[in-house]
Design a protein around this motif. Structure first.
Motif, PDB file in Angstrom:
ATOM      1  N   VAL A  21      45.575  16.343  19.663  1.00 10.53           N
ATOM      2  CA  VAL A  21      47.097  17.112  19.959  1.00 10.53           C
ATOM      3  C   VAL A  21      47.395  17.589  18.274  1.00 10.53           C
ATOM      4  O   VAL A  21      46.934  17.016  17.053  1.00 10.53           O
ATOM      5  CB  VAL A  21      48.091  16.044  19.541  1.00 10.53           C
ATOM      6  N   SER A  22      47.508  18.853  18.317  1.00  9.62           N
ATOM      7  CA  SER A  22      47.909  19.886  16.761  1.00  9.62           C
ATOM      8  C   SER A  22      49.925  20.021  17.550  1.00  9.62           C
ATOM      9  O   SER A  22      49.764  20.488  18.742  1.00  9.62           O
ATOM     10  CB  SER A  22      46.843  20.710  17.500  1.00  9.62           C
ATOM     11  N   LEU A  23      50.495  20.669  16.447  1.00  6.99           N
ATOM     12  CA  LEU A  23      51.654  20.246  16.865  1.00  6.99           C
ATOM     13  C   LEU A  23      52.500  20.836  15.460  1.00  6.99           C
ATOM     14  O   LEU A  23      51.901  20.753  14.114  1.00  6.99           O
ATOM     15  CB  LEU A  23      52.308  19.356  17.037  1.00  6.99           C
ATOM     16  N   HIS A  24      52.949  22.302  15.409  1.00  8.98           N
ATOM     17  CA  HIS A  24      53.899  21.759  14.344  1.00  8.98           C
ATOM     18  C   HIS A  24      55.567  21.948  14.559  1.00  8.98           C
ATOM     19  O   HIS A  24      56.339  22.672  15.401  1.00  8.98           O
ATOM     20  CB  HIS A  24      53.759  23.678  13.848  1.00  8.98           C
ATOM     21  N   ILE A  25      56.161  21.408  13.730  1.00  4.90           N
ATOM     22  CA  ILE A  25      57.687  21.251  13.677  1.00  4.90           C
ATOM     23  C   ILE A  25      58.231  21.605  12.384  1.00  4.90           C
ATOM     24  O   ILE A  25      58.201  21.284  11.440  1.00  4.90           O
ATOM     25  CB  ILE A  25      58.185  19.851  14.075  1.00  4.90           C
ATOM     26  N   GLU A  26      59.094  22.574  12.649  1.00  8.91           N
ATOM     27  CA  GLU A  26      59.396  23.168  11.411  1.00  8.91           C
ATOM     28  C   GLU A  26      60.676  22.666  11.256  1.00  8.91           C
ATOM     29  O   GLU A  26      61.877  21.814  11.594  1.00  8.91           O
ATOM     30  CB  GLU A  26      60.477  24.716  11.176  1.00  8.91           C
ATOM     31  N   LYS A  27      60.828  22.704   9.929  1.00 12.81           N
ATOM     32  CA  LYS A  27      62.348  22.221   9.510  1.00 12.81           C
ATOM     33  C   LYS A  27      63.707  22.938   9.227  1.00 12.81           C
ATOM     34  O   LYS A  27      63.774  24.343   9.858  1.00 12.81           O
ATOM     35  CB  LYS A  27      62.797  22.759   7.423  1.00 12.81           C
ATOM     36  N   GLY A  28      64.734  22.123  10.077  1.00  7.73           N
ATOM     37  CA  GLY A  28      65.850  22.470  10.988  1.00  7.73           C
ATOM     38  C   GLY A  28      65.519  22.352  12.325  1.00  7.73           C
ATOM     39  O   GLY A  28      66.548  22.252  13.230  1.00  7.73           O
ATOM     40  N   GLU A  29      65.024  21.712  13.106  1.00 11.18           N
ATOM     41  CA  GLU A  29      64.393  22.443  14.918  1.00 11.18           C
ATOM     42  C   GLU A  29      65.335  20.621  14.681  1.00 11.18           C
ATOM     43  O   GLU A  29      65.019  19.786  14.596  1.00 11.18           O
ATOM     44  CB  GLU A  29      62.999  21.756  14.620  1.00 11.18           C
ATOM     45  N   ARG A 206      64.134  22.284  22.401  1.00 11.40           N
ATOM     46  CA  ARG A 206      62.961  22.869  22.498  1.00 11.40           C
ATOM     47  C   ARG A 206      61.905  21.375  22.854  1.00 11.40           C
ATOM     48  O   ARG A 206      62.944  20.310  22.591  1.00 11.40           O
ATOM     49  CB  ARG A 206      61.929  22.537  20.974  1.00 11.40           C
ATOM     50  N   VAL A 207      61.000  21.119  24.498  1.00 11.60           N
ATOM     51  CA  VAL A 207      60.644  20.163  24.588  1.00 11.60           C
ATOM     52  C   VAL A 207      59.452  19.806  24.584  1.00 11.60           C
ATOM     53  O   VAL A 207      58.518  21.539  25.283  1.00 11.60           O
ATOM     54  CB  VAL A 207      61.066  19.654  25.886  1.00 11.60           C
ATOM     55  N   ILE A 208      58.698  18.890  23.954  1.00 11.64           N
ATOM     56  CA  ILE A 208      57.563  18.791  23.890  1.00 11.64           C
ATOM     57  C   ILE A 208      56.778  17.988  25.290  1.00 11.64           C
ATOM     58  O   ILE A 208      57.488  16.430  25.145  1.00 11.64           O
ATOM     59  CB  ILE A 208      56.533  18.670  22.422  1.00 11.64           C
ATOM     60  N   THR A 209      56.521  18.107  26.112  1.00 11.72           N
ATOM     61  CA  THR A 209      55.992  17.185  27.401  1.00 11.72           C
ATOM     62  C   THR A 209      54.442  16.486  27.143  1.00 11.72           C
ATOM     63  O   THR A 209      53.121  16.743  26.508  1.00 11.72           O
ATOM     64  CB  THR A 209      55.919  17.164  28.095  1.00 11.72           C
ATOM     65  N   MET A 210      54.148  14.833  26.752  1.00  8.62           N
ATOM     66  CA  MET A 210      53.033  14.681  26.504  1.00  8.62           C
ATOM     67  C   MET A 210      52.425  13.851  28.285  1.00  8.62           C
ATOM     68  O   MET A 210      53.323  13.376  28.623  1.00  8.62           O
ATOM     69  CB  MET A 210      52.767  13.465  25.866  1.00  8.62           C
ATOM     70  N   ARG A 211      51.500  14.278  28.244  1.00  9.71           N
ATOM     71  CA  ARG A 211      50.881  12.586  29.349  1.00  9.71           C
ATOM     72  C   ARG A 211      49.610  13.029  29.319  1.00  9.71           C
ATOM     73  O   ARG A 211      48.566  13.587  28.293  1.00  9.71           O
ATOM     74  CB  ARG A 211      50.676  13.812  30.594  1.00  9.71           C
ATOM     75  N   VAL A 214      47.447  13.689  25.889  1.00  7.33           N
ATOM     76  CA  VAL A 214      48.166  15.679  25.033  1.00  7.33           C
ATOM     77  C   VAL A 214      48.652  15.997  25.891  1.00  7.33           C
ATOM     78  O   VAL A 214      49.818  15.576  26.332  1.00  7.33           O
ATOM     79  CB  VAL A 214      46.619  16.358  25.936  1.00  7.33           C
ATOM     80  N   ILE A 215      49.029  17.231  24.411  1.00  8.33           N
ATOM     81  CA  ILE A 215      50.813  18.144  24.782  1.00  8.33           C
ATOM     82  C   ILE A 215      50.701  19.069  25.705  1.00  8.33           C
ATOM     83  O   ILE A 215      49.398  19.253  26.253  1.00  8.33           O
ATOM     84  CB  ILE A 215      51.271  18.433  23.643  1.00  8.33           C
ATOM     85  N   VAL A 216      50.864  18.638  27.666  1.00  8.01           N
ATOM     86  CA  VAL A 216      50.462  19.087  28.333  1.00  8.01           C
ATOM     87  C   VAL A 216      51.937  20.779  28.454  1.00  8.01           C
ATOM     88  O   VAL A 216      51.193  21.893  29.438  1.00  8.01           O
ATOM     89  CB  VAL A 216      50.661  19.257  29.682  1.00  8.01           C
ATOM     90  N   SER A 217      53.187  21.071  28.171  1.00  8.59           N
ATOM     91  CA  SER A 217      53.614  21.775  27.863  1.00  8.59           C
ATOM     92  C   SER A 217      54.874  21.937  26.275  1.00  8.59           C
ATOM     93  O   SER A 217      55.365  20.730  25.824  1.00  8.59           O
ATOM     94  CB  SER A 217      54.829  22.032  28.578  1.00  8.59           C
ATOM     95  N   ASP A 218      55.043  22.968  25.977  1.00  8.19           N
ATOM     96  CA  ASP A 218      55.457  22.931  24.403  1.00  8.19           C
ATOM     97  C   ASP A 218      56.767  24.377  24.794  1.00  8.19           C
ATOM     98  O   ASP A 218      56.337  25.165  24.620  1.00  8.19           O
ATOM     99  CB  ASP A 218      54.412  22.935  23.535  1.00  8.19           C
ATOM    100  N   GLU A 219      58.147  23.552  25.140  1.00 11.67           N
ATOM    101  CA  GLU A 219      58.940  24.921  25.448  1.00 11.67           C
ATOM    102  C   GLU A 219      59.911  25.160  24.662  1.00 11.67           C
ATOM    103  O   GLU A 219      61.007  23.784  23.709  1.00 11.67           O
ATOM    104  CB  GLU A 219      59.531  24.699  27.099  1.00 11.67           C
ATOM    105  N   LYS A 220      59.793  25.934  23.905  1.00 10.68           N
ATOM    106  CA  LYS A 220      61.861  27.082  23.442  1.00 10.68           C
ATOM    107  C   LYS A 220      63.356  25.676  24.338  1.00 10.68           C
ATOM    108  O   LYS A 220      63.732  25.210  23.285  1.00 10.68           O
ATOM    109  CB  LYS A 220      61.704  27.947  23.338  1.00 10.68           C
TER     110      LYS A 220
END
Ligand code: ADP
Length: 228
Positions: A21-29, A206-211, A214-220
């Motif tokens: 799994v790779s993922l970035h969450i920025e400051k203020g999100e 922003r919604v990160i969906t896991m299954r 793994v991350i199956v979607s990452d939507e704004k």
């Protein structure tokens, strides 16, 4: 602020709980993490709190490389991450004020600052008048507000919420979510693990969906259909 770089976590011989799994969450999100049971959400939270270490890959939180964090530095690292849980986890034999003040005592804040910070935090969550109440005298929504005040009183840059509305009715759930939105607006990075699809779909974050690890979607501005 939060980086996962090719992180896998296997507890035993079965399928890994997290798989590359790779993922970035920025400051203020403001980010929702959703997914059916067994998707790996709790594992992710435990890795971010350094309660678990990855089998492979790297985790960075608040600019700290958790693989390099010495054991004795873990408590100081955790001060930078406020956490709230589904079951509130308040001290039952202490009142509202003492529950929030406790977080400041642990970090050895001077008494004068505690007397200023605790009431300020209780007003922020709308509980200034209930400072003397014990947890059992409060509704679930009020208990979660106390838990939020306690998580935030030391001003952590990140707030992690693990199913924060899991024990609340829809009205209280919405009030907690509005509060989380306000906390985020004031600058805290907010990460919410939830099953509450109605709230996720309405809030347009922003919604990160896991299954299955793994991350199956990452939507704004994502949505979620709960399928358990
Ligand atoms: P979620 O929070 O999305 O329900 P979890 O992270 O709890 O997912 O679980 C992901 C997978 O890892 C599941 O298959 C679960 O059985 C397994 N798992 C979680 N924690 C442990 C543990 N402490 N020991 C062994 N297996 C675990």
């Amino acid at each position: 602020m939060i980086i996962l770089d090719k992180v896998s976590k296997a507890y035993n011989k079965g399928a890994p709980a997290l798989n590359d799994v790779s993922l970035h969450i920025e400051k203020g999100e403001f980010v929702f993490i959703v997914g059916d049971s067994g998707a790996g959400k709790s594992t992710l939270i435990r890795l971010l709190l350094r309660e678990e270490i990855p089998t492979s890959g790297k985790v960075f939180v608040n600019n700290t490389d958790l693989s390099k964090l010495k054991h004795r530095k873990i408590p100081i690292f955790r001060r930078g991450v406020g956490v709230v849980f589904q079951d509130f986890r308040l001290l039952k034999d202490r009142n509202v004020y003492e529950n929030v003040a406790f977080a400041q005592l642990i970090v050895q804040k001077p008494a004068k600052e505690i007397r200023r910070n605790v009431p300020a935090m209780l007003s922020m969550v709308g509980l200034a008048e209930k400072y003397k109440a014990r947890p059992k005298e409060l509704s679930g929504g009020e208990q979660q507000r106390v838990a939020l005040a306690r998580a935030l009183v030391n001003r952590p840059p990140i707030l992690l919420c693990d199913e924060p509305t899991g024990n609340l009715d829809p009205k209280n759930s919405w009030e907690i979510m509005k509060l989380l939105e306000e906390i985020n607006r004031r600058g805290t990075t907010v990460v919410v693990v939830t099953h509450n699809s109605e709230i996720v779909n309405a809030m347009q974050k922003r919604v990160i969906t896991m299954r299955r690890g793994v991350i199956v979607s990452d939507e704004k501005k994502g949505g979620y259909i709960y399928e358990d």
